[in-house]
Structures are given as C-alpha cells and as structure tokens.
Write a protein that holds these residues in place. Structure first.
Motif, short mmCIF file in Angstrom:
data_model
loop_
_atom_site.label_atom_id
_atom_site.label_comp_id
_atom_site.label_asym_id
_atom_site.label_seq_id
_atom_site.Cartn_x
_atom_site.Cartn_y
_atom_site.Cartn_z
N LYS A 179 -2.36 -8.68 3.44
CA LYS A 179 -2.38 -6.82 3.77
C LYS A 179 -1.56 -6.46 5.00
N THR B 19 -0.83 -2.16 -10.26
CA THR B 19 -1.02 -2.68 -8.64
C THR B 19 -0.23 -3.99 -10.46
N LYS C 225 0.57 -1.18 -0.32
CA LYS C 225 0.60 -0.09 0.10
C LYS C 225 0.80 1.22 -0.15
N GLU D 222 0.95 4.38 -2.96
CA GLU D 222 0.56 6.09 -2.76
C GLU D 222 2.01 6.92 -2.54
#
Length: 148
Positions: free
Chosen positions: A74, A48, A37, A41
C-alpha cells in the motif's frame, strides 16, 4: 530487451510503444504521481492488471524504480530514473503533435494554461518540468531516508 533490435526507433517503440507506459511516465513527470493508487485515478482509467504489468516493464527497462524496496504494497512509491526523465521531450512532442486538433472548448483551465506555456516556449517548459520533478524526487528520497 530484444537485443536483435538494432534500429533505434524499433528499440524505443519496444520500450515506450504502448500508451499506458507513456501515460504513467506523463503522470510521474508532469503530475508528480508516485503511487499505484494515484496512477489508477488518472482520467484514462487504466485497469489494475495492466498498470501492474506496465510498472513492471518500466522497472525492467530502467525507466522507473521502486523508491523503497522495504515498503508495504500500500505504501509503495515509484520514481523515474534519469532514463525515465529523458522521456520528457518525447512526451512533449507527442503532446505537440495532437494538441492543435483538440478543440479548446473541451479543455479545462489548467490544460489551456499548459498548452499556452508549451506553445510559447517548449524548451523552457521541459526544463522547468525537469527541475520540478527532480525537486519532487529529492523530497521523496529524503523522506525515505528519514524513516529508516
């Protein structure tokens, strides 16, 4: 790795020749990013699928490793290996190659400070970033050990 590549420059560009690999390493080493993640950013806006492929190729090249193989998708974090950390001078040389062509009016205050630090003493900058990253890496590793 193509073992037919006997030229050191050809081997290096095979490993680091695309901009995304270098930008991922930049984000890790200079901005202490470790999560998918966080890489997403970055201002360069990597797709992705490209990020997934580049992370895999950086792992295959032993430039980065997955911090905890038992982590969920995650919570995965990646850290640079010693080989990955050794790219810091390359990243800095690329920076030095083009920073003079970038008008300071488009740089933010942090970028201007970094430019001044690098231009005044690039070797000191590299050493301090290497030390900072090693401390960051040790902190991440200790947290993984604590949670086991």
């Amino acid at each position: 790795m193509d073992l037919k590549l006997t030229c050191a420059i050809a081997r290096s560009t095979h490993l680091l020749g695309d901009k995304w690999s270098l930008l991922i390493l930049r984000d890790m080493l200079l901005h202490k990013k470790s999560r998918f993640k966080e890489f997403m950013e970055s201002k360069e806006k990597i797709a992705t699928n490209i990020l997934t492929n580049r992370i895999k190729s950086l792992i295959d090249a032993d430039l980065i490793v997955l911090l905890d193989k038992n982590s969920t998708k995650k919570s995965r974090q990646y850290i640079a290996t010693q080989k990955g950390i050794s790219t810091l001078p390359i990243i800095l040389e690329l920076y030095m190659f083009s920073i003079k062509d970038i008008n300071e009016s488009v740089l933010n205050d942090q970028q201007i400070q970094i430019k001044k630090q690098i231009i005044s003493n690039s070797e000191n900058f590299i050493n301090s970033k290497r030390i900072d990253y090693m401390a960051f890496k040790e902190d991440l590793l200790s947290k993984v050990i604590e949670h086991k």
